[in-house]
Each structure stands twice: as C-alpha cells, then as structure tokens.
Design a protein around this motif. Structure first.
Motif, PDB file in Angstrom:
ATOM      1  N   MET A   1       0.827  -1.208   0.000  1.00  0.00           N
ATOM      2  CA  MET A   1       0.000   0.000   0.000  1.00  0.00           C
ATOM      3  C   MET A   1       0.866   1.266   0.000  1.00  0.00           C
ATOM      4  O   MET A   1       0.533   2.253  -0.607  1.00  0.00           O
ATOM      5  CB  MET A   1      -0.912  -0.002   1.218  1.00  0.00           C
ATOM      6  CG  MET A   1      -1.873   1.179   1.264  1.00  0.00           C
ATOM      7  SD  MET A   1      -3.069   1.122  -0.102  1.00  0.00           S
ATOM      8  CE  MET A   1      -4.134  -0.201   0.475  1.00  0.00           C
ATOM      9  N   GLN A   2       2.043   1.179   0.682  1.00  0.00           N
ATOM     10  CA  GLN A   2       2.916   2.343   0.730  1.00  0.00           C
ATOM     11  C   GLN A   2       3.414   2.708  -0.660  1.00  0.00           C
ATOM     12  O   GLN A   2       3.425   3.871  -1.041  1.00  0.00           O
ATOM     13  CB  GLN A   2       4.103   2.067   1.661  1.00  0.00           C
ATOM     14  CG  GLN A   2       5.092   3.225   1.770  1.00  0.00           C
ATOM     15  CD  GLN A   2       4.483   4.460   2.400  1.00  0.00           C
ATOM     16  OE1 GLN A   2       3.550   4.356   3.199  1.00  0.00           O
ATOM     17  NE2 GLN A   2       4.972   5.623   2.036  1.00  0.00           N
ATOM     18  N   LYS A   3       3.811   1.695  -1.440  1.00  0.00           N
ATOM     19  CA  LYS A   3       4.299   1.951  -2.781  1.00  0.00           C
ATOM     20  C   LYS A   3       3.198   2.577  -3.633  1.00  0.00           C
ATOM     21  O   LYS A   3       3.442   3.489  -4.416  1.00  0.00           O
ATOM     22  CB  LYS A   3       4.787   0.652  -3.411  1.00  0.00           C
ATOM     23  CG  LYS A   3       5.376   0.827  -4.807  1.00  0.00           C
ATOM     24  CD  LYS A   3       5.864  -0.497  -5.351  1.00  0.00           C
ATOM     25  CE  LYS A   3       6.442  -0.329  -6.748  1.00  0.00           C
ATOM     26  NZ  LYS A   3       6.892  -1.627  -7.317  1.00  0.00           N
ATOM     27  N   LYS A   4       1.970   2.102  -3.488  1.00  0.00           N
ATOM     28  CA  LYS A   4       0.850   2.650  -4.234  1.00  0.00           C
ATOM     29  C   LYS A   4       0.637   4.113  -3.867  1.00  0.00           C
ATOM     30  O   LYS A   4       0.443   4.963  -4.733  1.00  0.00           O
ATOM     31  CB  LYS A   4      -0.419   1.846  -3.952  1.00  0.00           C
ATOM     32  CG  LYS A   4      -1.614   2.256  -4.804  1.00  0.00           C
ATOM     33  CD  LYS A   4      -2.900   1.591  -4.328  1.00  0.00           C
ATOM     34  CE  LYS A   4      -2.890   0.107  -4.521  1.00  0.00           C
ATOM     35  NZ  LYS A   4      -4.210  -0.500  -4.180  1.00  0.00           N
ATOM     36  N   ILE A  25      -7.374   7.158  -0.767  1.00  0.00           N
ATOM     37  CA  ILE A  25      -7.483   6.982  -2.216  1.00  0.00           C
ATOM     38  C   ILE A  25      -6.864   5.656  -2.637  1.00  0.00           C
ATOM     39  O   ILE A  25      -7.428   4.908  -3.441  1.00  0.00           O
ATOM     40  CB  ILE A  25      -6.804   8.161  -2.944  1.00  0.00           C
ATOM     41  CG1 ILE A  25      -7.567   9.455  -2.652  1.00  0.00           C
ATOM     42  CG2 ILE A  25      -6.742   7.905  -4.444  1.00  0.00           C
ATOM     43  CD1 ILE A  25      -6.835  10.700  -3.079  1.00  0.00           C
ATOM     44  N   ALA A  26      -5.702   5.343  -2.043  1.00  0.00           N
ATOM     45  CA  ALA A  26      -5.036   4.082  -2.369  1.00  0.00           C
ATOM     46  C   ALA A  26      -5.897   2.887  -1.979  1.00  0.00           C
ATOM     47  O   ALA A  26      -5.864   1.841  -2.639  1.00  0.00           O
ATOM     48  CB  ALA A  26      -3.679   4.012  -1.668  1.00  0.00           C
ATOM     49  N   PHE A 107     -10.228   3.238 -10.396  1.00  0.00           N
ATOM     50  CA  PHE A 107     -10.938   3.895  -9.302  1.00  0.00           C
ATOM     51  C   PHE A 107     -12.444   3.810  -9.564  1.00  0.00           C
ATOM     52  O   PHE A 107     -12.952   4.470 -10.474  1.00  0.00           O
ATOM     53  CB  PHE A 107     -10.504   5.361  -9.192  1.00  0.00           C
ATOM     54  CG  PHE A 107      -9.049   5.535  -8.883  1.00  0.00           C
ATOM     55  CD1 PHE A 107      -8.611   5.653  -7.573  1.00  0.00           C
ATOM     56  CD2 PHE A 107      -8.109   5.559  -9.903  1.00  0.00           C
ATOM     57  CE1 PHE A 107      -7.263   5.803  -7.281  1.00  0.00           C
ATOM     58  CE2 PHE A 107      -6.755   5.703  -9.626  1.00  0.00           C
ATOM     59  CZ  PHE A 107      -6.336   5.824  -8.310  1.00  0.00           C
ATOM     60  N   PRO A 108     -13.168   2.996  -8.791  1.00  0.00           N
ATOM     61  CA  PRO A 108     -14.619   2.871  -8.991  1.00  0.00           C
ATOM     62  C   PRO A 108     -15.316   4.213  -8.793  1.00  0.00           C
ATOM     63  O   PRO A 108     -14.969   4.986  -7.888  1.00  0.00           O
ATOM     64  CB  PRO A 108     -15.042   1.859  -7.910  1.00  0.00           C
ATOM     65  CG  PRO A 108     -13.784   1.147  -7.532  1.00  0.00           C
ATOM     66  CD  PRO A 108     -12.690   2.148  -7.692  1.00  0.00           C
ATOM     67  N   ARG A 109     -16.273   4.486  -9.642  1.00  0.00           N
ATOM     68  CA  ARG A 109     -16.940   5.788  -9.666  1.00  0.00           C
ATOM     69  C   ARG A 109     -17.564   6.162  -8.327  1.00  0.00           C
ATOM     70  O   ARG A 109     -17.295   7.241  -7.790  1.00  0.00           O
ATOM     71  CB  ARG A 109     -18.010   5.804 -10.763  1.00  0.00           C
ATOM     72  CG  ARG A 109     -18.790   7.119 -10.843  1.00  0.00           C
ATOM     73  CD  ARG A 109     -19.798   7.107 -11.985  1.00  0.00           C
ATOM     74  NE  ARG A 109     -20.439   8.406 -12.098  1.00  0.00           N
ATOM     75  CZ  ARG A 109     -21.572   8.724 -11.467  1.00  0.00           C
ATOM     76  NH1 ARG A 109     -22.165   7.826 -10.691  1.00  0.00           N
ATOM     77  NH2 ARG A 109     -22.097   9.927 -11.619  1.00  0.00           N
ATOM     78  N   ASN A 110     -18.393   5.306  -7.756  1.00  0.00           N
ATOM     79  CA  ASN A 110     -19.121   5.674  -6.539  1.00  0.00           C
ATOM     80  C   ASN A 110     -18.193   5.966  -5.368  1.00  0.00           C
ATOM     81  O   ASN A 110     -18.352   6.962  -4.653  1.00  0.00           O
ATOM     82  CB  ASN A 110     -20.102   4.554  -6.161  1.00  0.00           C
ATOM     83  CG  ASN A 110     -21.240   4.414  -7.158  1.00  0.00           C
ATOM     84  OD1 ASN A 110     -21.547   5.352  -7.897  1.00  0.00           O
ATOM     85  ND2 ASN A 110     -21.850   3.246  -7.200  1.00  0.00           N
ATOM     86  N   GLU A 111     -17.193   5.107  -5.159  1.00  0.00           N
ATOM     87  CA  GLU A 111     -16.254   5.304  -4.060  1.00  0.00           C
ATOM     88  C   GLU A 111     -15.440   6.587  -4.248  1.00  0.00           C
ATOM     89  O   GLU A 111     -15.190   7.326  -3.295  1.00  0.00           O
ATOM     90  CB  GLU A 111     -15.321   4.101  -3.922  1.00  0.00           C
ATOM     91  CG  GLU A 111     -15.993   2.853  -3.391  1.00  0.00           C
ATOM     92  CD  GLU A 111     -16.580   1.988  -4.492  1.00  0.00           C
ATOM     93  OE1 GLU A 111     -16.914   2.545  -5.581  1.00  0.00           O
ATOM     94  OE2 GLU A 111     -16.714   0.780  -4.281  1.00  0.00           O
TER      95      GLU A 111
END
Length: 221
Positions: A1-4, A25-26, A107-111
C-alpha cells in the motif's frame, strides 16, 4: 500500500494531498495488469470508474465507420484517463488500448465521488487535470484543422521539447505509425515529412531520437 500511495502522490491528480487522504485513495484503487495491445474499454461502455497509469502506455482513440483510427491521447505513468464519465455518469466517449505491458489503477466511480465530496482539495486537483486536458484538446483541434501535416509534426516536436525539457533532441515515446495516427496522417506521409525536415537542416532522425538542429526554424513551422 505504501508503494501505491507514493506513486499516487507523484501524479498531477493527487499531487499535494496529505498522506492520510492518499491512503484513503489508495484503499479504493484496484490494481490491474494488461498485456500489450489489450483493450481496457470500448467507446460506449458504461463509465463505471477511471484509470491511472502506474507504468506503461495507453492510447485513447476513436474509429471511423471505414475503420480509420484517430488517436486522441497517449498517456504514460502518473496520468489519469477516463475520468470525465466519473462526474457525468456517461459512457466512455472513446476506446482505450495498451501500447505496451501496463499496470493500471482503477478507481470505482461511486467510491471516488464519495472521496471527492469529502475532500475539496481533491476536487480542485480534478479541475486542474480537466483544464489541462481541455488545453491539449484545443491544441490538437487547432493542429488538425488549421495546420498542414508539417506544422502538426513541428508542433508535436516542440511539445516533446517542452515535456522532456530539452532543446537539443527529443525521444519519440510512441512508434512512428502511432504518431502518424495522432497527427491525423499516414505513415508514408509522416516519413516523407521527416525526410524533408532533415533535408532542410531542421532535424536529424536517429531511430526514435530526433536531434533538433534548428529550434528556431522548427518554431516557424
């Protein structure tokens, strides 16, 4: 997750956001791998989210009824694409295909809309990205409608000079056949124009490297 999170922080879309927001966001970003030549979405597909290039290259294009392809954009690492339908809830307006093996974040729209609603600074970044995209579209429309092909090529080379921060040479980031489509011409015509510019002492072609011999002359095209 850190790299992302670190990768997201380098993108124009998420630049300047605090670590806490980047982590959120990640958390909703879904990693996807695509081989070269893979279709990401077709024109008319539901705009259920958007993408950001982690590595590799993606082309956005439309196809005419007779099968002719017009490339609209080439996106590389750190650049988002397909983001307009996120806000309009509309279908994707063009096709997206990988030009190389590519790692993307979806990135899903709703989220994502929920995050934007709660994060005004993210909304401002989105506006900046969309404004830049509009500027590129305006320049492309001007090139295709008002300039002959040599002028389009000269404009693209000047764009690469600015993007790569060099005046002595630039490196083409896509094959010449793809560049021809981006400039709205054929590969044969583009090859002739490269040859004519070389004869005129403006450039020297060394494979994918274009040595700029006369920046001022290139500016006059």
């Amino acid at each position: 997750m850190q790299k992302k999170s670190e990768l997201l922080a380098t993108s124009l879309l998420f630049n300047g956001l605090p670590a806490e927001q980047l982590s959120k966001i990640a958390a909703i970003a879904v990693g996807k791998h695509y081989p070269k030549g893979a279709t990401i979405f077709h024109e008319g597909d539901p705009g259920i989210g958007f993408y950001l290039v982690a590595n590799g290259k993606v082309k956005i294009f439309k196809t005419s009824f007779d099968g002719k392809e017009q490339i609209l954009h080439i996106f590389g690492a750190g650049e988002p694409f397909g983001e307009v339908p996120v806000f309009y809830g509309s279908p994707f307006p063009a096709n997206a295909t990988t030009l190389s093996d590519a790692e993307l974040y979806f990135f899903p729209r709703n989220e994502f809309v929920d995050l934007v609603t709660a994060t005004p600074s993210l909304a401002l970044n989105m506006l900046a990205v969309l404004a830049l995209r509009l500027r590129r579209f305006a320049a492309q429309i001007e090139n295709l409608s008002l300039k002959e092909v040599p002028g389009r090529l000269a404009s693209h080379l000047r764009y690469l000079m600015e993007e790569q921060k060099r005046r002595d040479k630039v490196v083409l980031d896509i094959p010449k056949g793809q560049l021809a489509s981006l400039l709205g011409t054929s590969a044969e015509t583009l090859s002739r124009i490269f040859g004519k510019m070389s004869e005129d002492g403006l450039i020297r072609v060394e494979g994918k490297t274009i040595v700029i011999l006369d920046p001022n002359g290139l500016q006059e095209h």
